[in-house]
Every structure is written in C-alpha cells, then in structure tokens.
Design a protein around this motif. Structure first.
Motif, PDB file in Angstrom:
ATOM      1  N   LYS A 209     -52.070 -37.471  -0.898  1.00 20.65           N
ATOM      2  CA  LYS A 209     -53.025 -37.163  -1.961  1.00 20.65           C
ATOM      3  C   LYS A 209     -53.812 -35.912  -1.584  1.00 20.65           C
ATOM      4  O   LYS A 209     -53.666 -35.380  -0.492  1.00 20.65           O
ATOM      5  CB  LYS A 209     -53.992 -38.332  -2.144  1.00 20.65           C
TER       6      LYS A 209
ATOM      7  N   PHE B  26     -49.303 -37.966  -6.251  1.00 21.90           N
ATOM      8  CA  PHE B  26     -48.003 -37.306  -6.301  1.00 21.90           C
ATOM      9  C   PHE B  26     -46.967 -38.311  -5.805  1.00 21.90           C
ATOM     10  O   PHE B  26     -47.216 -39.026  -4.837  1.00 21.90           O
ATOM     11  CB  PHE B  26     -47.991 -36.067  -5.396  1.00 21.90           C
TER      12      PHE B  26
ATOM     13  N   LYS C 168     -42.737 -38.754  -4.912  1.00 21.73           N
ATOM     14  CA  LYS C 168     -41.414 -38.155  -4.768  1.00 21.73           C
ATOM     15  C   LYS C 168     -40.457 -39.023  -5.572  1.00 21.73           C
ATOM     16  O   LYS C 168     -40.235 -40.187  -5.244  1.00 21.73           O
ATOM     17  CB  LYS C 168     -41.005 -38.091  -3.305  1.00 21.73           C
TER      18      LYS C 168
ATOM     19  N   VAL D 139     -47.182 -30.020  -1.763  1.00 24.28           N
ATOM     20  CA  VAL D 139     -48.102 -31.143  -1.968  1.00 24.28           C
ATOM     21  C   VAL D 139     -49.385 -30.983  -1.151  1.00 24.28           C
ATOM     22  O   VAL D 139     -50.427 -31.516  -1.521  1.00 24.28           O
ATOM     23  CB  VAL D 139     -47.396 -32.489  -1.680  1.00 24.28           C
TER      24      VAL D 139
ATOM     25  N   ILE E 245     -43.296 -32.272 -11.952  1.00 23.54           N
ATOM     26  CA  ILE E 245     -43.677 -31.022 -11.293  1.00 23.54           C
ATOM     27  C   ILE E 245     -42.444 -30.174 -11.022  1.00 23.54           C
ATOM     28  O   ILE E 245     -42.415 -28.978 -11.294  1.00 23.54           O
ATOM     29  CB  ILE E 245     -44.421 -31.293  -9.972  1.00 23.54           C
TER      30      ILE E 245
ATOM     31  N   TYR F 248     -40.628 -34.084  -7.583  1.00 20.72           N
ATOM     32  CA  TYR F 248     -41.960 -34.678  -7.605  1.00 20.72           C
ATOM     33  C   TYR F 248     -42.509 -34.860  -9.015  1.00 20.72           C
ATOM     34  O   TYR F 248     -42.219 -34.070  -9.911  1.00 20.72           O
ATOM     35  CB  TYR F 248     -42.960 -33.796  -6.833  1.00 20.72           C
TER      36      TYR F 248
ATOM     37  N   LEU G 290     -46.414 -35.878 -10.960  1.00 15.00           N
ATOM     38  CA  LEU G 290     -47.864 -35.982 -10.855  1.00 15.00           C
ATOM     39  C   LEU G 290     -48.296 -37.113 -11.768  1.00 15.00           C
ATOM     40  O   LEU G 290     -47.879 -37.161 -12.925  1.00 15.00           O
ATOM     41  CB  LEU G 290     -48.512 -34.668 -11.294  1.00 15.00           C
TER      42      LEU G 290
END
Length: 148
Positions: A35, A77, A79, A112, A134, A138, A140
């Motif tokens: 984060k 975030f 993955k 990140v 993103i 990734y 968000l």
C-alpha cells in the motif's frame, strides 16, 4: 431418517469444500501489493495540489485526515493478470486531476512503490467499490468510505 442426516452432512461438506476451493483459487490469482506508505502521503498531496496544498488540505485537520485515510486504508493495489472480457475501467482512460498542477504527467511505467493515485480524477468518495486496471498485471481498488 438416518439417510437424510448423512445426505445433509455430505452436502454441507461439499459446500465447505467448494467454498475453500474458490477462495484458494482467488487467493492464488490475486496478490495484494504494498500500500501507500505513511511517509508518502504529504508528498503525494503536494504533487497534486502544489501551492494550494496547505490552504486546501494541510490547514484543515478533517480534510487532511480524510486524505490520509484514503491513501493508507482505502486504496489498495492487487496483482491480478489481465483476462479478456474483464470489466475493469482502464486507468489510462481516466483524466488527470490538473486543477492545481497543470504540469502533472501520466505515469508511463507503473511502480507500486511510488504510484500516486491522487493524480487521477477518480471519484475517491463514492459509496461503491471502484476498480481500475492499471496495466496488464495490476489493478487499483478504492473501497468506499464508511458512513456514519
């Protein structure tokens, strides 16, 4: 009657096993990334609000606390590799929030560790969960703020 008990236990076991499989599959496909770090909050606000940061954010303890809560607790975030047909909005289609800093630039390479979500004109104070793609790896996620 005994057959019903066995059947219900079997059904319960299968439901629990199915839930476990679904949860573990999601956990394998989705990995939470780091984060925003507490020491980044002020810099992210300054980058977006520039000379107005003190007037708009830092001088108002309630607003500042709201930004800190947003960045540290409500933005995450993950993955999660891109899958054809997914319904995430691409962050590349979201305009930059240039009201106070006309020189803001879109991030070309996502990192990140220094990504500033405040640069984007996202409705951070929606009552709904918001998800953005993103890049190919990734997403968000902005969780809604708790209402009183």
């Amino acid at each position: 009657m005994n057959l019903k008990i066995v059947s219900m236990r079997t059904c319960s076991f299968l439901i629990i096993a199915l839930c476990f499989c679904i949860t573990s599959t999601f956990a394998q496909n989705t990995k939470k990334a780091p984060k925003v770090k507490p020491n980044q909050v002020d810099n992210f606000i300054k980058e977006v609000y520039q000379k107005q940061a003190n007037t708009i954010v830092f001088s108002d303890p309630i607003r500042y606390a709201g930004f800190k809560n947003l960045l540290l607790n409500r933005i995450s975030f993950y993955k999660l590799n891109y899958k054809a047909g997914e319904d995430f909005v691409n962050l590349s289609t979201v305009p930059l929030f240039k009201t106070y800093n006309k020189n803001l630039m879109r991030t070309n390479m996502f990192n990140v560790d220094n990504f500033n979500p405040l640069k984007y004109d996202i409705n951070f104070f929606s009552n709904e969960l918001i998800r953005y793609r993103i890049n190919q790896q990734y997403i968000l996620v902005v969780t809604p703020q708790k209402t009183r």
